[in-house]
Motif scaffolding. Structure first.
Motif, short mmCIF file in Angstrom:
data_model
loop_
_atom_site.label_atom_id
_atom_site.label_comp_id
_atom_site.label_asym_id
_atom_site.label_seq_id
_atom_site.Cartn_x
_atom_site.Cartn_y
_atom_site.Cartn_z
N VAL A 240 0.83 -1.20 0.00
CA VAL A 240 0.00 0.00 0.00
C VAL A 240 0.88 1.26 0.00
CG1 VAL A 240 -1.59 1.36 1.43
CG2 VAL A 240 -2.01 -1.07 1.05
N LEU A 241 1.96 1.22 0.75
CA LEU A 241 2.84 2.38 0.83
C LEU A 241 3.69 2.57 -0.42
CD1 LEU A 241 3.97 2.08 4.57
CD2 LEU A 241 2.44 3.79 3.60
N THR A 242 4.24 1.48 -0.96
CA THR A 242 5.16 1.63 -2.09
C THR A 242 4.44 1.79 -3.43
OG1 THR A 242 5.34 -0.79 -2.26
CG2 THR A 242 7.01 0.35 -0.97
N LEU A 243 3.27 1.19 -3.57
CA LEU A 243 2.58 1.26 -4.86
C LEU A 243 1.72 2.51 -5.01
CD1 LEU A 243 1.42 -2.45 -5.44
CD2 LEU A 243 3.32 -1.24 -6.51
N LEU A 244 1.24 3.08 -3.89
CA LEU A 244 0.27 4.16 -4.06
C LEU A 244 0.37 5.27 -3.02
CD1 LEU A 244 -2.05 5.01 -5.87
CD2 LEU A 244 -3.62 3.71 -4.43
N TRP A 245 0.26 4.96 -1.71
CA TRP A 245 0.02 6.00 -0.73
C TRP A 245 1.23 6.43 0.07
CZ3 TRP A 245 -3.92 8.49 -2.01
CH2 TRP A 245 -5.08 7.88 -2.47
N GLY A 373 -8.06 5.59 0.16
CA GLY A 373 -8.51 6.63 -0.77
C GLY A 373 -9.88 7.17 -0.41
N LEU A 374 -10.81 6.28 -0.07
CA LEU A 374 -12.16 6.72 0.30
C LEU A 374 -12.14 7.56 1.57
CD1 LEU A 374 -14.18 3.43 -0.41
CD2 LEU A 374 -14.29 5.58 -1.70
N GLY A 380 -11.22 14.90 4.02
CA GLY A 380 -10.50 16.06 3.52
C GLY A 380 -9.00 15.91 3.58
N GLY A 381 -8.51 14.69 3.48
CA GLY A 381 -7.06 14.46 3.42
C GLY A 381 -6.41 14.17 4.76
N ASP A 382 -7.16 13.66 5.73
CA ASP A 382 -6.59 13.33 7.04
C ASP A 382 -5.99 11.92 6.99
OD1 ASP A 382 -6.08 12.62 9.70
OD2 ASP A 382 -7.72 13.87 10.44
N PHE A 383 -4.65 11.86 6.90
CA PHE A 383 -3.98 10.56 6.77
C PHE A 383 -4.05 9.74 8.05
CE2 PHE A 383 -2.18 12.30 2.90
CZ PHE A 383 -2.07 11.18 2.10
N ARG A 384 -4.12 10.39 9.20
CA ARG A 384 -4.21 9.63 10.45
C ARG A 384 -5.46 8.75 10.46
NH1 ARG A 384 -0.79 11.16 14.66
NH2 ARG A 384 0.29 13.14 14.32
N ILE A 385 -6.58 9.30 10.04
CA ILE A 385 -7.81 8.54 10.01
C ILE A 385 -7.80 7.55 8.84
CG2 ILE A 385 -10.31 8.68 9.67
CD1 ILE A 385 -10.26 11.34 11.16
N ALA A 386 -7.35 8.01 7.66
CA ALA A 386 -7.37 7.15 6.48
C ALA A 386 -6.53 5.90 6.67
CB ALA A 386 -6.89 7.94 5.26
N LEU A 387 -5.36 6.05 7.28
CA LEU A 387 -4.47 4.91 7.45
C LEU A 387 -4.90 3.98 8.57
CD1 LEU A 387 -1.00 6.59 6.79
CD2 LEU A 387 -2.18 4.93 5.35
N LEU A 388 -5.93 4.38 9.32
CA LEU A 388 -6.49 3.43 10.30
C LEU A 388 -7.07 2.20 9.61
CD1 LEU A 388 -8.28 5.74 12.91
CD2 LEU A 388 -6.30 4.25 13.31
#
Length: 442
Positions: A240-245, A373-374, A380-388
């Motif tokens: 997930v980290l190397t291919l996209l995010w 991504g969703l 609004g771009g909060d990576f802390r929540i998204a990466l949960l």
């Protein structure tokens, strides 16, 4: 419970055949990761934004995951030599098509074609390793295979970027596609499915009934199920980290320069290249350590993600680097899943079982990448929540690993009690005392 070894001893010819096949995997990884440095040019060429570019990665990984079990059945039916030859032709066709594409739909078709060819490679190489090398060397040679693949990953970074900046998009991808397709003639001539006259292919016509039967047979084996969940849980986060995010997380979430973020992701490449052979040698010598090592990695990964997402403010580079270095070991740890498939299935079904296991990690990658991504869009771009979402997938996979680890141990003790040969001997622990084999449909 263990497969019949196709060979008792690896010869020099076996190593040469493996090298020819592993080179196919190197090319596949190069093509798979080539969009990493071509993203900005692709956005200009196809006239799309960042979200649309993410579709290229999700589509390719999705095709790869969907094709793993059919690829395993094809390898069992036709052998590695023919399937690797077909893989090279599809990889070459995909890159040639990409080189002349100017529209977004045609670009997606090109990457889907490439994903189809990519899906045929790794299972084929591992089937070849199972046939040409004794069981005690399987983990080591598999780790060498993945290390060679990461050379292709490196080739898709600075060298490819220089070629795209020099000759440009069309000449670079056209040459890469033609060279890949041309290598198919060498593989068809030099690769052998098994040493001497040993027969390791099933010879059964491929049909929906055969596909279903082979999947069911492989899935019934607790060792295969355990391998699936090991692969599911260990390798998805580095992907997930190397291919996209990875770069967006570091640039937008941690305010690092793009050059620094790109350089930091090479930690995953070098960590896997170094960790793979080391781990392979350890589990080849002490196979009973396979699952304790998986458990140790999963516990450590949970700590790393808690640290990355719970750190107050921006995470220092001095914390990010060792965290990424530890997570990079997920790729090598996922190879244990393939060793389990090899050990607990007969040779004629190893390709199918390997495909079943390989589905795990790429399903987890697709689910997690889409979820990130969703959630980024909703927050609004909060990576802390998204990466949960990564943590949720990690927790689910860890639970299933523990369930099937216990059940696989129960099957192993039952086989020993029946006087059957077992691939690895383990000591009974207190948590095994009252556990009996259970129906695998549970």
């Amino acid at each position: 419970m263990s497969p019949q070894a196709a060979t008792a001893r690896a010869t020099g010819r076996s190593w040469l055949i493996w090298l020819a096949a592993a080179t196919v995997y190197l090319l596949a990884v190069f093509h798979r990761t080539s969009f990493g440095v071509a993203g900005l040019q692709a956005a200009d060429r196809f006239g799309v934004g960042v979200a649309a570019l993410g579709t290229f990665t999700v589509l390719q990984v999705g095709v790869y995951a969907a094709m793993q079990i059919p690829a395993g059945v094809l390898v069992d039916r036709f052998g590695s030599r023919r399937v690797l030859t077909a893989a090279l032709l599809f990889l070459g066709l995909g890159q040639v098509l990409l080189s002349v594409s100017w529209s977004y739909p045609l670009g997606l078709l090109a990457r889907a074609t490439l994903g189809f060819g990519d899906a045929l490679t790794f299972v084929s190489v591992l089937r070849l390793v199972a046939a040409h090398f004794p069981g005690r060397q399987y983990a080591v040679v598999t780790s060498f295979t993945t290390a060679i693949g990461y050379i292709g990953n490196l080739g898709a970074t600075v060298p490819l970027a220089l070629l795209l900046a020099g000759p440009g998009w069309t000449p670079t991808f056209l040459a890469a596609g033609l060279l890949t397709a041309g290598y198919a003639a060498f593989v068809l001539r030099r690769v052998e499915d098994a040493p001497g006259r040993v027969r390791t292919v099933s010879g059964e016509p491929v049909s929906a009934r055969l596909l279903s039967r082979r999947i069911v047979e492989a899935w019934r084996v607790p060792g295969t199920r355990l391998g699936f969940w090991v692969h599911f849980t260990t390798m998805f986060a580095p992907n997930v980290l190397t291919l996209l995010w990875g770069v967006p997380f570091l640039v937008q979430g941690q305010r690092l320069p793009v050059a620094t973020a790109s350089a930091m992701l090479t930690v995953f490449v070098f960590g896997s290249m170094i960790g793979g052979p080391l781990l392979g040698n350890v589990i080849a010598r002490w196979p009973a350590l396979r699952m304790p090592l998986v458990a140790g990695y999963l516990a450590g990964a949970a700590v790393v993600w808690a640290m990355l997402l719970g750190w107050p403010g921006l995470v220092p580079v001095a914390v990010l680097l060792p965290g990424f270095a530890f997570l990079s070991l997920g790729g090598p740890a996922s190879m244990i899943g393939f060793a389990l498939a090899r050990d607990y299935n007969p040779m004629h079904r190893v390709g199918t079982a390997t495909g079943v296991v390989n589905v795990g990690g790429f399903c987890a990658t697709t689910i997690s990448a889409l979820s990130v991504g969703l959630l980024l869009g909703w927050t609004g771009g909060d990576f802390r929540i998204a990466l949960l979402s990564v943590v949720v997938v990690l927790a689910l996979g860890t639970f299933r690993v523990l369930v099937w680890w216990r059940r696989a141990r129960a099957e192993l003790f039952a086989a020993e009690a029946r006087g059957e040969e077992v691939p690895v001997r383990i000591r009974r622990r207190i948590w095994d005392s009252r556990h009996r084999p259970v129906p695998v449909a549970a």
